[in-house]
Design a protein around this motif. Structure first.
Motif, PDB file in Angstrom:
ATOM      1  N   THR A  11      26.780   0.268  68.248  1.00  0.00           N
ATOM      2  CA  THR A  11      27.140   0.800  69.520  1.00  0.00           C
ATOM      3  C   THR A  11      26.694   2.243  69.709  1.00  0.00           C
ATOM      4  OG1 THR A  11      28.946  -0.594  70.020  1.00  0.00           O
ATOM      5  CG2 THR A  11      28.896   1.345  71.188  1.00  0.00           C
ATOM      6  N   VAL A  12      25.827   2.481  70.687  1.00  0.00           N
ATOM      7  CA  VAL A  12      25.136   3.910  70.921  1.00  0.00           C
ATOM      8  C   VAL A  12      25.923   4.302  72.100  1.00  0.00           C
ATOM      9  CG1 VAL A  12      23.180   5.105  71.176  1.00  0.00           C
ATOM     10  CG2 VAL A  12      23.056   2.894  69.931  1.00  0.00           C
ATOM     11  N   THR A  13      26.711   5.288  71.765  1.00  0.00           N
ATOM     12  CA  THR A  13      27.351   6.205  72.908  1.00  0.00           C
ATOM     13  C   THR A  13      27.231   7.645  72.791  1.00  0.00           C
ATOM     14  OG1 THR A  13      28.937   4.432  72.859  1.00  0.00           O
ATOM     15  CG2 THR A  13      29.479   6.160  74.113  1.00  0.00           C
ATOM     16  N   PRO A  14      26.914   8.350  73.605  1.00  0.00           N
ATOM     17  CA  PRO A  14      25.989   7.837  74.818  1.00  0.00           C
ATOM     18  C   PRO A  14      25.052   7.241  74.563  1.00  0.00           C
ATOM     19  CG  PRO A  14      25.916  10.121  74.591  1.00  0.00           C
ATOM     20  CD  PRO A  14      26.705   9.621  73.461  1.00  0.00           C
ATOM     21  N   PRO A  15      24.356   6.201  75.674  1.00  0.00           N
ATOM     22  CA  PRO A  15      22.913   5.542  75.217  1.00  0.00           C
ATOM     23  C   PRO A  15      21.768   6.377  75.464  1.00  0.00           C
ATOM     24  CG  PRO A  15      23.541   5.506  77.723  1.00  0.00           C
ATOM     25  CD  PRO A  15      24.931   6.227  76.923  1.00  0.00           C
ATOM     26  N   VAL A  16      21.605   7.224  74.139  1.00  0.00           N
ATOM     27  CA  VAL A  16      20.694   8.330  74.165  1.00  0.00           C
ATOM     28  C   VAL A  16      19.891   8.001  72.778  1.00  0.00           C
ATOM     29  CG1 VAL A  16      19.912  10.603  73.935  1.00  0.00           C
ATOM     30  CG2 VAL A  16      21.887   9.785  75.652  1.00  0.00           C
ATOM     31  N   GLY A  38      26.568  16.153  67.753  1.00  0.00           N
ATOM     32  CA  GLY A  38      28.214  15.818  67.093  1.00  0.00           C
ATOM     33  C   GLY A  38      28.016  14.512  66.679  1.00  0.00           C
ATOM     34  N   GLY A  39      26.909  14.151  66.169  1.00  0.00           N
ATOM     35  CA  GLY A  39      26.627  12.504  65.471  1.00  0.00           C
ATOM     36  C   GLY A  39      26.386  11.603  66.514  1.00  0.00           C
ATOM     37  N   LYS A  40      26.540  11.719  67.872  1.00  0.00           N
ATOM     38  CA  LYS A  40      26.448  10.765  68.728  1.00  0.00           C
ATOM     39  C   LYS A  40      24.768  10.422  69.095  1.00  0.00           C
ATOM     40  CE  LYS A  40      30.729  12.158  70.653  1.00  0.00           C
ATOM     41  NZ  LYS A  40      31.650  12.762  71.849  1.00  0.00           N
ATOM     42  N   GLY A  41      24.613   9.199  69.478  1.00  0.00           N
ATOM     43  CA  GLY A  41      23.091   8.744  69.804  1.00  0.00           C
ATOM     44  C   GLY A  41      22.518   7.979  68.633  1.00  0.00           C
ATOM     45  N   LEU A  42      21.287   7.852  68.802  1.00  0.00           N
ATOM     46  CA  LEU A  42      20.262   6.962  67.704  1.00  0.00           C
ATOM     47  C   LEU A  42      19.322   7.603  67.613  1.00  0.00           C
ATOM     48  CD1 LEU A  42      20.202   4.308  66.230  1.00  0.00           C
ATOM     49  CD2 LEU A  42      18.913   3.360  68.217  1.00  0.00           C
ATOM     50  N   TYR A  43      18.728   8.017  66.510  1.00  0.00           N
ATOM     51  CA  TYR A  43      17.703   8.665  65.896  1.00  0.00           C
ATOM     52  C   TYR A  43      16.393   8.110  65.091  1.00  0.00           C
ATOM     53  CZ  TYR A  43      20.804  11.939  67.858  1.00  0.00           C
ATOM     54  OH  TYR A  43      21.614  12.676  68.627  1.00  0.00           O
ATOM     55  N   VAL A  44      15.697   7.851  65.667  1.00  0.00           N
ATOM     56  CA  VAL A  44      14.566   6.878  65.068  1.00  0.00           C
ATOM     57  C   VAL A  44      13.431   7.613  64.373  1.00  0.00           C
ATOM     58  CG1 VAL A  44      13.023   5.004  65.616  1.00  0.00           C
ATOM     59  CG2 VAL A  44      14.840   5.286  67.070  1.00  0.00           C
ATOM     60  N   CYS A 227      18.632   1.329  84.073  1.00  0.00           N
ATOM     61  CA  CYS A 227      18.407   1.172  82.808  1.00  0.00           C
ATOM     62  C   CYS A 227      19.453   1.442  82.035  1.00  0.00           C
ATOM     63  CB  CYS A 227      17.271   1.959  82.335  1.00  0.00           C
ATOM     64  SG  CYS A 227      17.500   3.737  82.219  1.00  0.00           S
ATOM     65  N   ASP A 228      19.657   0.956  80.800  1.00  0.00           N
ATOM     66  CA  ASP A 228      20.952   0.858  79.979  1.00  0.00           C
ATOM     67  C   ASP A 228      21.128   1.947  79.103  1.00  0.00           C
ATOM     68  OD1 ASP A 228      21.852  -1.854  80.811  1.00  0.00           O
ATOM     69  OD2 ASP A 228      19.937  -2.301  80.319  1.00  0.00           O
ATOM     70  N   GLY A 229      20.003   2.900  79.063  1.00  0.00           N
ATOM     71  CA  GLY A 229      19.856   4.000  78.394  1.00  0.00           C
ATOM     72  C   GLY A 229      18.736   4.724  78.235  1.00  0.00           C
ATOM     73  N   VAL A 230      18.563   5.822  77.727  1.00  0.00           N
ATOM     74  CA  VAL A 230      17.252   6.593  77.824  1.00  0.00           C
ATOM     75  C   VAL A 230      16.569   7.045  76.351  1.00  0.00           C
ATOM     76  CG1 VAL A 230      17.740   7.775  80.007  1.00  0.00           C
ATOM     77  CG2 VAL A 230      18.260   8.806  77.917  1.00  0.00           C
ATOM     78  N   VAL A 231      15.335   6.911  76.302  1.00  0.00           N
ATOM     79  CA  VAL A 231      14.824   7.597  75.230  1.00  0.00           C
ATOM     80  C   VAL A 231      13.971   8.686  75.381  1.00  0.00           C
ATOM     81  CG1 VAL A 231      12.835   6.782  73.288  1.00  0.00           C
ATOM     82  CG2 VAL A 231      14.327   5.030  74.396  1.00  0.00           C
ATOM     83  N   VAL A 232      14.244   9.625  74.370  1.00  0.00           N
ATOM     84  CA  VAL A 232      13.800  11.140  74.843  1.00  0.00           C
ATOM     85  C   VAL A 232      12.803  11.351  73.582  1.00  0.00           C
ATOM     86  CG1 VAL A 232      14.507  13.473  75.112  1.00  0.00           C
ATOM     87  CG2 VAL A 232      15.757  11.610  75.749  1.00  0.00           C
ATOM     88  N   GLY A 233      11.605  11.770  73.995  1.00  0.00           N
ATOM     89  CA  GLY A 233      10.484  12.172  73.242  1.00  0.00           C
ATOM     90  C   GLY A 233      10.217  13.760  73.408  1.00  0.00           C
ATOM     91  N   ALA A 244      22.495  18.067  72.767  1.00  0.00           N
ATOM     92  CA  ALA A 244      24.012  18.417  73.112  1.00  0.00           C
ATOM     93  C   ALA A 244      24.261  18.414  74.605  1.00  0.00           C
ATOM     94  CB  ALA A 244      24.084  19.768  72.541  1.00  0.00           C
ATOM     95  N   ASP A 245      23.042  18.537  75.317  1.00  0.00           N
ATOM     96  CA  ASP A 245      23.142  18.633  76.999  1.00  0.00           C
ATOM     97  C   ASP A 245      23.139  17.091  77.234  1.00  0.00           C
ATOM     98  OD1 ASP A 245      22.813  21.139  76.832  1.00  0.00           O
ATOM     99  OD2 ASP A 245      20.728  21.348  77.426  1.00  0.00           O
ATOM    100  N   LEU A 246      22.631  16.297  76.566  1.00  0.00           N
ATOM    101  CA  LEU A 246      22.471  14.737  77.054  1.00  0.00           C
ATOM    102  C   LEU A 246      23.793  14.301  76.702  1.00  0.00           C
ATOM    103  CD1 LEU A 246      19.197  13.817  75.589  1.00  0.00           C
ATOM    104  CD2 LEU A 246      19.726  13.599  77.790  1.00  0.00           C
ATOM    105  N   VAL A 247      24.536  14.583  75.559  1.00  0.00           N
ATOM    106  CA  VAL A 247      26.049  14.080  75.438  1.00  0.00           C
ATOM    107  C   VAL A 247      26.846  14.635  76.352  1.00  0.00           C
ATOM    108  CG1 VAL A 247      27.823  14.093  73.766  1.00  0.00           C
ATOM    109  CG2 VAL A 247      25.659  13.552  72.966  1.00  0.00           C
TER     110      VAL A 247
END
Length: 376
Positions: A11-16, A38-44, A227-233, A244-247
């Protein structure tokens, strides 16, 4: 405001999601982004080529090293040969190298597309299906996602067909960059394509990518496209605190991070130090950091000579000394939240001979088309 994003069991909360970027999203940069969030999101991870992984190339094995605090561990794979992709995915699953696999069908750079890979590949529908089938079957319980573009150019749009194929082959989620390969990073991302893909594949999450320069942009993309989430490049280049701003934005807060130059300088030195520790050599770390200098200092009054000097430093002491000569009390510059990174576009897409003749003919794509190096 948004529902949690599910990537298989994760589960990715928030969907970032941090977009994979070659030469950028290595373990040190992911650490900085994750700390600010703060450890939230997904980092590829940055792009890993399947051939290099299967051959256990030394650089590639370094690139797939995750910090102990990274969870889930996400690897992005690039490949054009179904069998090689399958071997790489099975290797990751069997050896426990990651918790999530993303497949790269979005890269527009010539060294990738001339082999029929990246953003060129979805045009070959049967080849795309074969790769996805091998990946999903080899992954076992690991979720497999994919990132793609709208198509090769405006005359060769592929994303709707690719989306259906992905659903049929068991892909867990799709990220769409709202540009064609020909656009590279120029012009404006077509967010309406993200909305259309979401309508076209309601069975799985769709993530949007392209022109997210601020937290407000991310909220607007979700609002406008569904959309269900965002991918930031590129938006986070030299700005890991964007997470931090996205969260904050997704949690309904507006306490956005606006660091003065003193804090930016401290982050720069820490980033360079982390790179040195990761590479096992301080000088190599500072040299690798050079590409980030202009991004971090965007909008600040630094002066061209000092910018050049900071971009050729080769030790942490030299970097720190140069930064300490600046007026570190400068506040966050107006306009620094805008576009950063590459913005070139309208380039001809370099493709294998005859690539566009038949979207269903996979002849001419062989194991030799696999790249043998990972990352930048």
């Amino acid at each position: 405001m948004t529902h949690p994003l599910s990537i298989g069991p994760h589960t990715v909360t928030p969907p970032v999601v941090l977009a994979p970027m070659a030469g950028i999203t290595n373990a040190p940069f992911r650490t900085l982004c994750r700390e600010f969030s703060g450890g939230k999101g997904l980092y590829v991870s940055e792009m890993i080529t399947t051939r290099a992984l299967v051959e256990r190339n030394e650089k590639t094995m370094q690139l797939i090293r995750f910090d102990a605090s990274e969870t889930p561990r996400s690897i992005q794979l690039y490949g054009v040969d179904p069998a090689t992709v399958g071997k790489a995915v099975r290797m990751i699953a069997e050896e426990g190298l990651a918790d999530h696999i993303d497949l790269n069908f979005g890269c527009p750079v010539p060294k990738v597309t001339r082999k029929g890979g990246g953003s060129a590949l979805p045009y070959k529908r049967n080849l795309l299906r074969a790769i996805l089938r091998e990946a999903v079957s080899g992954a076992g319980d690991l979720p497999v996602t994919m990132k793609m573009r709208k198509g090769i150019d405006d005359d060769h749009i592929t994303y709707l067909d690719a989306g259906r194929i992905a659903v049929e082959e068991g892909v867990t989620a799709i990220a769409l960059h709202g540009r064609t390969a020909a656009q590279h990073y120029g012009g404006t991302a077509d967010w309406s394509a993200i909305a259309r893909l979401k309508e076209h594949v309601p069975e799985i999450p769709v993530l949007g990518n392209g022109d997210i320069w601020s937290a407000q942009d991310a909220l607007r993309m979700v609002r406008e496209t569904g959309c269900d989430g965002v991918v930031v490049g590129r938006g986070c280049l030299g700005r890991p605190w964007l997470f931090a701003d996205l969260v904050a934005a997704f949690e309904g807060r507006s306490d956005f991070h606006r660091p003065a130059l003193r804090e930016v300088a401290d982050v720069m030195v820490r980033h360079a130090r982390l790179l040195g520790e990761w590479l096992g050599d301080e000088s190599k770390g500072v040299i690798d950091f050079r590409k980030h200098v202009a991004w971090y200092l965007k909008g600040f009054a630094v002066g061209s000579e000092m910018r050049k000097r900071l971009a050729i430093t080769s030790s942490l002491a030299e970097l720190r000394a140069g930064l300490d000569e600046l007026d570190l009390s400068q506040p966050w510059p107006t306009g620094a939240d805008g576009p950063r990174g590459r913005t070139s576009g309208n380039n001809r897409v370099v493709l294998p001979d005859g690539w566009l003749k038949d979207p269903y003919d996979c002849a001419g794509v062989t194991e030799d088309a696999e790249l043998d190096t990972s990352g930048g």
